[in-house]
Motif scaffolding. Structure first.
Motif, PDB file in Angstrom:
ATOM      1  N   GLY A  27     -42.915  57.523  53.933  1.00 61.37           N
ATOM      2  CA  GLY A  27     -43.115  58.856  53.386  1.00 61.37           C
ATOM      3  C   GLY A  27     -44.561  59.298  53.338  1.00 61.37           C
ATOM      4  O   GLY A  27     -44.911  60.197  52.581  1.00 61.37           O
ATOM      5  N   ARG A  28     -45.407  58.676  54.145  1.00 58.37           N
ATOM      6  CA  ARG A  28     -46.830  59.020  54.188  1.00 58.37           C
ATOM      7  C   ARG A  28     -47.292  59.048  55.638  1.00 58.37           C
ATOM      8  O   ARG A  28     -46.706  58.415  56.491  1.00 58.37           O
ATOM      9  N   PHE A  29     -48.361  59.738  55.854  1.00 59.15           N
ATOM     10  CA  PHE A  29     -49.008  59.688  57.164  1.00 59.15           C
ATOM     11  C   PHE A  29     -49.933  58.492  57.147  1.00 59.15           C
ATOM     12  O   PHE A  29     -50.918  58.476  56.416  1.00 59.15           O
ATOM     13  N   ASP A  30     -49.607  57.470  57.930  1.00 61.41           N
ATOM     14  CA  ASP A  30     -50.452  56.278  57.961  1.00 61.41           C
ATOM     15  C   ASP A  30     -51.550  56.393  59.006  1.00 61.41           C
ATOM     16  O   ASP A  30     -52.426  55.556  59.080  1.00 61.41           O
ATOM     17  N   GLY A  69     -42.565  70.474  59.670  1.00 58.62           N
ATOM     18  CA  GLY A  69     -43.032  69.467  60.622  1.00 58.62           C
ATOM     19  C   GLY A  69     -43.037  68.064  60.038  1.00 58.62           C
ATOM     20  O   GLY A  69     -42.719  67.092  60.732  1.00 58.62           O
ATOM     21  N   THR A  70     -43.364  67.969  58.761  1.00 53.62           N
ATOM     22  CA  THR A  70     -43.422  66.657  58.113  1.00 53.62           C
ATOM     23  C   THR A  70     -42.063  65.981  58.097  1.00 53.62           C
ATOM     24  O   THR A  70     -41.948  64.795  58.408  1.00 53.62           O
ATOM     25  N   VAL A  71     -41.029  66.715  57.741  1.00 53.14           N
ATOM     26  CA  VAL A  71     -39.697  66.086  57.702  1.00 53.14           C
ATOM     27  C   VAL A  71     -39.248  65.700  59.106  1.00 53.14           C
ATOM     28  O   VAL A  71     -38.561  64.705  59.296  1.00 53.14           O
ATOM     29  N   ARG A  72     -39.655  66.445  60.095  1.00 54.17           N
ATOM     30  CA  ARG A  72     -39.301  66.107  61.470  1.00 54.17           C
ATOM     31  C   ARG A  72     -40.020  64.828  61.923  1.00 54.17           C
ATOM     32  O   ARG A  72     -39.464  64.036  62.660  1.00 54.17           O
ATOM     33  N   MET A  73     -41.243  64.638  61.449  1.00 53.68           N
ATOM     34  CA  MET A  73     -42.005  63.471  61.872  1.00 53.68           C
ATOM     35  C   MET A  73     -41.730  62.236  61.018  1.00 53.68           C
ATOM     36  O   MET A  73     -41.522  61.152  61.540  1.00 53.68           O
ATOM     37  N   LEU A  74     -41.749  62.409  59.704  1.00 55.24           N
ATOM     38  CA  LEU A  74     -41.610  61.268  58.804  1.00 55.24           C
ATOM     39  C   LEU A  74     -40.172  60.991  58.375  1.00 55.24           C
ATOM     40  O   LEU A  74     -39.874  59.924  57.864  1.00 55.24           O
ATOM     41  N   GLY A  75     -39.301  61.988  58.520  1.00 48.58           N
ATOM     42  CA  GLY A  75     -37.928  61.812  58.054  1.00 48.58           C
ATOM     43  C   GLY A  75     -37.775  62.064  56.574  1.00 48.58           C
ATOM     44  O   GLY A  75     -36.738  61.759  55.994  1.00 48.58           O
ATOM     45  N   CYS A 171     -33.904  61.080  55.786  1.00 50.20           N
ATOM     46  CA  CYS A 171     -33.893  59.764  55.192  1.00 50.20           C
ATOM     47  C   CYS A 171     -35.090  58.998  55.720  1.00 50.20           C
ATOM     48  O   CYS A 171     -35.843  59.519  56.522  1.00 50.20           O
ATOM     49  N   PRO A 172     -35.281  57.768  55.292  1.00 53.72           N
ATOM     50  CA  PRO A 172     -36.468  57.039  55.688  1.00 53.72           C
ATOM     51  C   PRO A 172     -36.692  57.043  57.184  1.00 53.72           C
ATOM     52  O   PRO A 172     -35.769  56.859  57.956  1.00 53.72           O
ATOM     53  N   GLY A 173     -37.918  57.281  57.554  1.00 53.50           N
ATOM     54  CA  GLY A 173     -38.284  57.270  58.960  1.00 53.50           C
ATOM     55  C   GLY A 173     -39.597  56.551  59.112  1.00 53.50           C
ATOM     56  O   GLY A 173     -40.351  56.427  58.172  1.00 53.50           O
ATOM     57  N   SER A 174     -39.857  56.088  60.271  1.00 56.94           N
ATOM     58  CA  SER A 174     -41.110  55.407  60.544  1.00 56.94           C
ATOM     59  C   SER A 174     -41.536  55.761  61.951  1.00 56.94           C
ATOM     60  O   SER A 174     -40.707  55.831  62.842  1.00 56.94           O
ATOM     61  N   ARG A 175     -42.810  56.004  62.126  1.00 63.39           N
ATOM     62  CA  ARG A 175     -43.301  56.339  63.458  1.00 63.39           C
ATOM     63  C   ARG A 175     -43.483  55.079  64.287  1.00 63.39           C
ATOM     64  O   ARG A 175     -43.691  55.166  65.470  1.00 63.39           O
ATOM     65  N   ARG A 176     -43.490  53.948  63.705  1.00 64.94           N
ATOM     66  CA  ARG A 176     -43.784  52.716  64.457  1.00 64.94           C
ATOM     67  C   ARG A 176     -42.557  51.855  64.572  1.00 64.94           C
ATOM     68  O   ARG A 176     -41.698  51.811  63.837  1.00 64.94           O
TER      69      ARG A 176
END
Length: 176
Positions: A27-30, A69-75, A171-176
């Protein structure tokens, strides 16, 4: 339920299978999004531009678009800290709306606004809370695991399902 003006209820999601680093990044931009990620997740489509333009103040227009955009990227939505987005990301969105990035600082002046925007985005784009999609996710994962040569002992990476996950529910998402 969407559109209710009440405090949201949160369902705890098991995180035992995640590393401490993954849990801390949820839930954060790492990292600062790459130019490709900005285009993929924060480039406003016609509908998003229309919905953002309908907001009364510059701060709410920009805040809505950043949440989109945030929900699309981070979930997930950044409800507790809606301005917790990298400066370059805010600038990318603000430029599309013809706004100054600094107006986002006013977005949190009414905390309920971020929640109302999250409800609107969910309704408009068909995103769901994890609890509403949990059985569907379980069924999909079970079917995929059994379809693999290794059977149910196969290692399933959560990252493999992020694309589907982000489009199917919030729901939980992760870019990595």
């Amino acid at each position: 339920m969407f559109g209710l003006v009440s405090e949201p209820t949160f369902r705890l999601i098991p995180v035992d299978f995640l590393s401490d680093d993954q849990v801390s990044r949820y839930g954060r931009f790492d990292a600062v999004p790459t130019p490709g990620e900005l285009e993929q997740f924060f480039r406003l489509d016609a509908r998003a531009r229309e919905l953002a333009a309908a907001k009364r103040r510059d701060a709410t227009r920009l805040g809505w678009a950043v949440q989109w955009g945030t929900v699309r990227m981070l979930g997930t939505f950044l409800l507790d800290d809606p301005a917790g987005v990298p400066v370059s990301t805010v600038a990318f969105v603000a430029e599309q709306l013809g706004l100054e990035p600094q107006v986002l600082a006013e977005y949190g002046s009414r905390p309920k606004t971020a929640y109302e925007h999250s409800w609107e985005i969910r309704e408009e784009y068909g995103y769901r809370e994890f609890s509403a999609a949990e059985q569907e996710v379980r069924a999909l994962l079970a079917a995929r695991v059994w379809a693999l040569v290794e059977g149910p002992r196969a290692h399933c990476s959560i990252g493999r399902w992020c694309g589907w996950w982000r489009t199917a529910c919030c729901c939980p998402g992760s870019r990595r």
